[in-house]
Scaffold this active site. Structure first.
Site, PDB file in Angstrom:
ATOM      1  N   TYR A 173       0.841  -1.199   0.000  1.00  0.00           N
ATOM      2  CA  TYR A 173       0.000   0.000   0.000  1.00  0.00           C
ATOM      3  C   TYR A 173       0.872   1.243   0.000  1.00  0.00           C
ATOM      4  O   TYR A 173       1.996   1.241   0.498  1.00  0.00           O
ATOM      5  CB  TYR A 173      -0.976   0.010   1.184  1.00  0.00           C
ATOM      6  CG  TYR A 173      -0.376   0.296   2.532  1.00  0.00           C
ATOM      7  CD1 TYR A 173      -0.202   1.605   2.994  1.00  0.00           C
ATOM      8  CD2 TYR A 173       0.003  -0.743   3.378  1.00  0.00           C
ATOM      9  CE1 TYR A 173       0.320   1.868   4.243  1.00  0.00           C
ATOM     10  CE2 TYR A 173       0.535  -0.497   4.630  1.00  0.00           C
ATOM     11  CZ  TYR A 173       0.698   0.814   5.065  1.00  0.00           C
ATOM     12  OH  TYR A 173       1.226   1.075   6.301  1.00  0.00           O
ATOM     13  N   CYS A 174       0.345   2.291  -0.613  1.00  0.00           N
ATOM     14  CA  CYS A 174       0.996   3.601  -0.618  1.00  0.00           C
ATOM     15  C   CYS A 174       0.003   4.590  -0.006  1.00  0.00           C
ATOM     16  O   CYS A 174      -0.802   4.213   0.838  1.00  0.00           O
ATOM     17  CB  CYS A 174       1.419   3.998  -2.031  1.00  0.00           C
ATOM     18  SG  CYS A 174       0.056   4.073  -3.226  1.00  0.00           S
ATOM     19  N   SER A 175       0.019   5.821  -0.443  1.00  0.00           N
ATOM     20  CA  SER A 175      -0.910   6.803   0.118  1.00  0.00           C
ATOM     21  C   SER A 175      -2.303   6.706  -0.491  1.00  0.00           C
ATOM     22  O   SER A 175      -3.302   6.931   0.196  1.00  0.00           O
ATOM     23  CB  SER A 175      -0.372   8.223  -0.098  1.00  0.00           C
ATOM     24  OG  SER A 175       0.846   8.416   0.584  1.00  0.00           O
TER      25      SER A 175
END
Length: 254
Positions: A173-175
């Site tokens: 996951y990222c932002s």
């Protein structure tokens, strides 16, 4: 009381318990970010594949941010069966032992992350002064950015280390999360850091890869618990085991 932890270095979640993962050995150092034994951050020393282009990654000769590069990437991600999981699905998978990797920068991870997630940044500050890297620095500078980034050459090997021996794969996951399928808002999907990172892992031979829908932003906006990193200073005479007993800072955000 719970231990302060960055799950990717020393712990991973299994149902109702934590399983310790080796972080030290005669021939290696800490895997990703935080090490209880030495109480500081180190990078694992690995042999990374050769990369090309200013960013460190090219998609069949195209920039990963170009329309052509993204279309190729999106098709390969779709063909490989990369899933976009809801935060609740991520919780279920984590509790069954799936490795969760936060690909954001270390500072963002320290300020808050999904409980139990490891931190392996996909991008790092530009290093070296090769022609490609000079061009990349100049490109960033033209937009007023003095601290440009490039792909972390140890990303895939560090993730491989985390999932070694597991058949449950990895969730990134990222932002923001990203979108693979076309919809009214995104006719050609929506490229994000976690999707580019997933593509990079596929290129390295890791096949059981998913990403979290909406990224950390959606996780926080849904009011879920997060972990933050807290620096514990060992006092004179205190052992590493005693320091590990510090409470994990958990914050409920609405």
């Amino acid at each position: 009381m719970a231990s302060i932890r960055a799950a990717g270095d020393t712990y991973c979640n299994t149902p109702n318990q934590q399983r310790h993962l080796p972080a030290h050995g005669a021939d290696r150092v800490c895997v990703a970010t935080w090490c209880y034994a030495c109480r500081h951050r180190e990078r694992v020393v690995v042999q990374a594949r050769e990369r090309s282009g200013p960013s460190g990654i090219h998609i069949d000769g195209n920039s990963p941010t170009s329309p052509k590069g993204w279309e190729i990437m999106r098709q390969k991600l779709t063909d490989a069966g990369v899933k976009v999981l809801s935060p609740q699905e991520v919780i279920f998978a984590r509790d069954k032992g799936t490795v969760i990797v936060d690909v954001r920068p270390e500072g963002d991870y320290d300020e808050g992350h999904v409980p139990g997630a490891a931190n392996v940044p996909f991008y790092q500050p530009i290093t070296g002064w090769s022609p490609f890297k000079v061009a990349r620095r100049v490109g960033y500078a033209m937009f007023g950015v003095l601290n440009g980034t490039e792909v972390n050459p140890e990303f895939a090997s560090s993730v491989r280390e985390l999932v070694s021996g597991s058949q449950k794969g990895v969730i990134l996951y990222c932002s923001q999360g990203g979108v693979l399928e076309s919809n009214e808002n995104y006719k050609r999907g929506w490229q994000t850091r976690s999707l580019v990172a997933a593509y990079d892992l596929l290129q390295e031979g890791l096949t059981n890869v998913s990403i979290m829908k909406g990224g950390f932003t959606e996780w926080v906006n849904s009011g879920r618990e997060i972990e933050v990193m807290v620096l514990v200073e060992e006092e004179e005479g205190e052992t590493a085991e005693t320091a590990e007993q510090a409470e994990t800072a958990k914050v409920q955000r609405n």
